[in-house]
Design an enzyme around this catalytic site. Structure first.
Site, PDB file in Angstrom:
ATOM      1  CG  ASP A   1      -2.274   0.637   0.904  1.00  9.99           C
ATOM      2  OD1 ASP A   1      -2.281   1.818   0.502  1.00  9.99           O
ATOM      3  OD2 ASP A   1      -3.307  -0.038   1.039  1.00  9.99           O
TER       4      ASP A   1
ATOM      5  CG  HIS B   1      -5.104   1.443  -1.889  1.00 12.70           C
ATOM      6  ND1 HIS B   1      -5.131   2.190  -0.745  1.00 12.70           N
ATOM      7  CD2 HIS B   1      -6.407   1.220  -2.223  1.00 12.70           C
ATOM      8  CE1 HIS B   1      -6.401   2.411  -0.379  1.00 12.70           C
ATOM      9  NE2 HIS B   1      -7.191   1.837  -1.271  1.00 12.70           N
TER      10      HIS B   1
ATOM     11  CG  ASP C   1      -9.168  -1.569  -1.987  1.00 15.82           C
ATOM     12  OD1 ASP C   1      -8.185  -2.026  -2.590  1.00 15.82           O
ATOM     13  OD2 ASP C   1      -9.073  -0.985  -0.890  1.00 15.82           O
ATOM     14  CD  GLU C   2     -10.884   2.620  -0.312  1.00 13.69           C
ATOM     15  OE1 GLU C   2     -11.676   3.200   0.423  1.00 13.69           O
ATOM     16  OE2 GLU C   2      -9.726   2.317   0.045  1.00 13.69           O
TER      17      GLU C   2
ATOM     18  CD  GLU D   1      -5.495   2.983   7.535  1.00 15.68           C
ATOM     19  OE1 GLU D   1      -5.756   2.026   8.304  1.00 15.68           O
ATOM     20  OE2 GLU D   1      -5.933   3.063   6.370  1.00 15.68           O
TER      21      GLU D   1
HETATM   22  C1  ACM Z   1     -11.181  -1.453   1.845  1.00 16.44           C
HETATM   23  O1  ACM Z   1     -11.529  -1.238   3.001  1.00 16.44           O
HETATM   24  N1  ACM Z   1     -10.804  -0.446   1.066  1.00 16.44           N
HETATM   25  C2  ACM Z   1     -11.145  -2.781   1.293  1.00 16.44           C
END
Ligand code: ACM
Ligand code: ZN
Length: 669
Positions: free
Chosen positions: A173, A251, A306-307, A449
């Protein structure tokens, strides 16, 4: 008196010894008998199964002798068909019989035997057992903060004790690339180190800088392939598969700083998304995954997905050309192309793609599995498309949320997910019966985080991971909170005393925000509300009646009680009391959760009117505020001499730094 003394002298130790062992997860069937099998008395050990029963042997073989009638026997059984983890235990005073389908079953049997063992005795019982879910996972994010292999081995031991069987490592990430890739050394030379040890400080400092390992103050680290192989073997011996995740297409700031030519703009530090227009991207990722597959034998390789912002794709000549060639009209289709191509690469190597639920679309290879992190609609869609799903919805499975009243807790990412809510997680709430055979399993996710240390990691995982272990093994049926809570307390004692985990202490739990527990009566309850500025559909709560329904919000901004405003001056509502009434107090609670950009308003104004057109201002309070570390709630209130009014208008301006305003109820007294 003497009799009582003798009773305690002789009976009390026996009573103590006969305290029921704590089994967690609870076996499918378990009957207790009187007495126990003493492992400190002679017995023989026989393995008639033809299977490697090492975990059982490690526990029971070393005390065995050959010259005695008492017996521990391992046998093979085919009664459970294709359930590889099924096992049966029969413990009497002079025999322990263990039957299983295969190695995995003996492993699970050994884990139960460990829980049964008290002072060298196994309590007599009949247990017949197998899990509801094949996949019972935990994800640990080792990118946002780095955790040593010793720490991960300890997590594997803890997981194995409660029969969790998948450790998903979020290896890559923006905050750090954590796996040695021999072909691309800059991934770890640059991407594994950053300029600040705390993710929060690093993330809020722009631009975010990577560093070399030798730079003063550099924070980070990575696992060598050899270390990961050892970790994989260590986990396998305990019945756990380690599943690697390599994020794509998003990411990926750390990769695109080490190898900027893989992004659309070739600018280091700026890009999160790979360029799908460039063949070099696919070449790179395939070479990376080839090495990943050499280290991890897992059938599933998690490819993230994702995202993805995809912002640069629409303007990138290579991406546009790719879309033109493929006849694609939207960048979402380009992401689908990306993920499908990578999934097919894995299939060529006998593996399957697992990915976050954004990737669920028709046309992925059949073996693809989807990890659902959002809602029931997403879960159903993925299952209807024929993919197996691992359920890890944020509302129940995101263990980075606060587990108790946020003001009482160390800083976390937000939300509120207490132990009982995790236990209440039922995959069947997400997937109807008709799709239940698509359920591969469940998983808890710990994003890190706000989890910088091993102590904090275990604090966030336990006891909540116990609830997921129980649901993963037992399924949704027959949940019994009181019984589970008692068993969990027993396991927690062990975790704290033997493992010194420093897990969250349930005895100190404060629980949900007190105000959220009761519906209140007041003059505006049930009153009509008109909105001069709209609430956001994502945080609509129950809609137009939310601010006068008598229900106040809890610790989670997304609990369905809070209404969120992001437009213009934020909150501007008028409540119609239906007729002229006496008003002496008007108040409203506001939430602040800075991580989610929800802030207390900077001012609170109350006005009243008899006709809904001409208003008299009662107060215009400035509300000085600071960013708080933990989410909290503040009440803004006008209180004064009695007024007659039919309409009450509330206005709240945003904080100096903008963001959302969240309110739960306009209370009029
Ligand atoms: C996630 O929480 N972005 C998988
Ligand atoms: Zn591009």
């Amino acid at each position: 008196m003497k009799a009582l003394f003798l009773f305690f002298l002789y009976a009390a130790p026996a009573l103590l010894l006969h305290a029921q062992p704590v089994l967690l997860p609870h076996p499918r069937q378990c009957e207790w008998d009187k007495g126990s099998f003493r492992t400190d008395h002679p017995y023989r050990f026989e393995n008639l199964s033809g299977i490697d029963v090492r975990p059982v042997a490690e526990l029971l073989e070393q005390n065995a002798t050959s010259q005695t009638a008492r017996l521990v026997r391992c046998e093979r059984s085919t009664e459970w068909g294709d359930r590889p983890e099924a096992y049966r235990l029969h413990v009497s005073r002079d025999t322990v019989r263990i039957a299983a389908t295969g190695e995995e079953g003996f492993l699970r049997a050994a884990q139960t035997l460990k829980q049964l063992m008290q002072d060298g005795r196994l309590r007599c019982c009949h247990i017949s057992d197998y899990p509801a879910c094949r996949w019972r996972g935990l994800m640990i994010d080792v990118s946002r903060h780095f955790f040593s292999t010793d720490c991960l081995k300890r997590q594997i031991d803890l997981m194995a004790a409660v029969k969790l069987n998948r450790l998903h490592l979020h290896l890559t990430d923006a905050a750090g690339w954590r796996i040695e890739i021999k072909r691309f050394p800059r991934l770890t030379e640059i991407g594994a180190w950053r300029t600040d040890s705390l993710w929060k400080t690093w993330w809020n400092d722009t631009p975010r800088h990577y560093a070399s390992a030798q730079a003063p103050g550099a924070y980070g680290g990575y696992y060598t392939q050899q270390e990961l192989r050892e970790l994989v073997a260590y986990a396998a011996q305990r019945g756990i598969t380690v599943v690697p995740e390599v994020e794509m297409p998003a990411h990926s700031e750390e990769v695109l700083t080490a190898y900027p030519e893989l992004s659309c703009t070739h600018e280091p530090y700026r890009q999160a998304d790979f360029c799908p227009g460039s063949e070099a991207t696919f070449q790179f990722l395939q070479e990376v995954l080839a090495e990943v597959m050499q280290v991890f034998p897992s059938t599933y390789i998690h490819l993230g997905g994702d995202e993805a912002g995809k912002a640069s794709w629409a303007d990138c000549p290579r991406c546009r050309e790719r879309m033109r060639q493929l006849g694609l009209h939207h960048v979402d289709e380009l992401q689908h192309y990306f993920m499908e191509r990578m999934a097919r690469f894995l299939e060529l190597h006998g593996r399957h793609m697992l990915a976050w639920d954004e990737v669920a679309a028709p046309g992925l290879p059949e073996g693809t599995a989807i990890m659902v992190w959002r809602d029931a609609a997403t879960a159903c869609r993925a299952a209807q498309l024929g993919y197996e799903v691992v359920m890890s919805p944020g509302a129940f499975c995101y263990l980075d949320s606060y587990q108790d009243a946020p003001p009482s807790q160390p800083e976390a990412i937000g939300g509120y997910l207490p132990f009982d809510k995790v236990y209440g997680f039922a995959p069947s709430q997400f997937l109807p019966d008709s799709l239940s055979n698509q359920l591969l399993g469940i998983q808890g996710n710990l994003w890190t985080e706000y989890v910088p240390t091993q102590g904090q990691l275990e604090y966030m995982l336990y006891p909540r991971a116990l609830a997921l272990a129980e649901t993963g093994w037992r399924g949704d049926a027959d949940k019994d909170w009181t019984d589970f809570r008692k068993r969990a307390a027993g396991v927690m004692k062990l975790l704290n005393e033997e493992w010194q985990t420093g897990a969250f202490d349930l005895r100190t739990e404060q629980g949900e925000r007190r105000e959220a527990g009761t519906r209140i009566s007041h003059k505006a309850r049930g009153a009509q509300v008109s909105y001069a500025l709209p609430y956001h559909p994502r945080y609509a709560s129950t809609g137009d009646d939310a601010l006068t329904d008598g229900w106040r919000g809890g610790w989670s901004p997304s609990d369905g009680r809070w209404q969120g405003f992001i437009k213009g001056d934020r909150l501007d509502v008028t409540v119609d009391l239906g007729r002229m009434q006496t008003v002496r107090r008007v108040q409203c609670d506001f939430m602040q959760s800075c991580g989610a950009e929800i802030y207390y308003p900077s001012s609170f104004r109350v006005s009243v009117s008899a006709d809904g057109a001409h208003f008299t201002e009662l107060c215009d309070q400035q509300c000085p505020s600071q960013r708080t570390v933990q989410p909290a709630v503040r009440t803004c209130c006008w209180k004064g001499s009695r007024r007659r009014a039919r309409y009450v208008r509330i206005q709240a301006l945003p904080a100096a730094w903008g963001g959302w305003v969240f309110a739960d109820e306009v209370v009029v007294k």
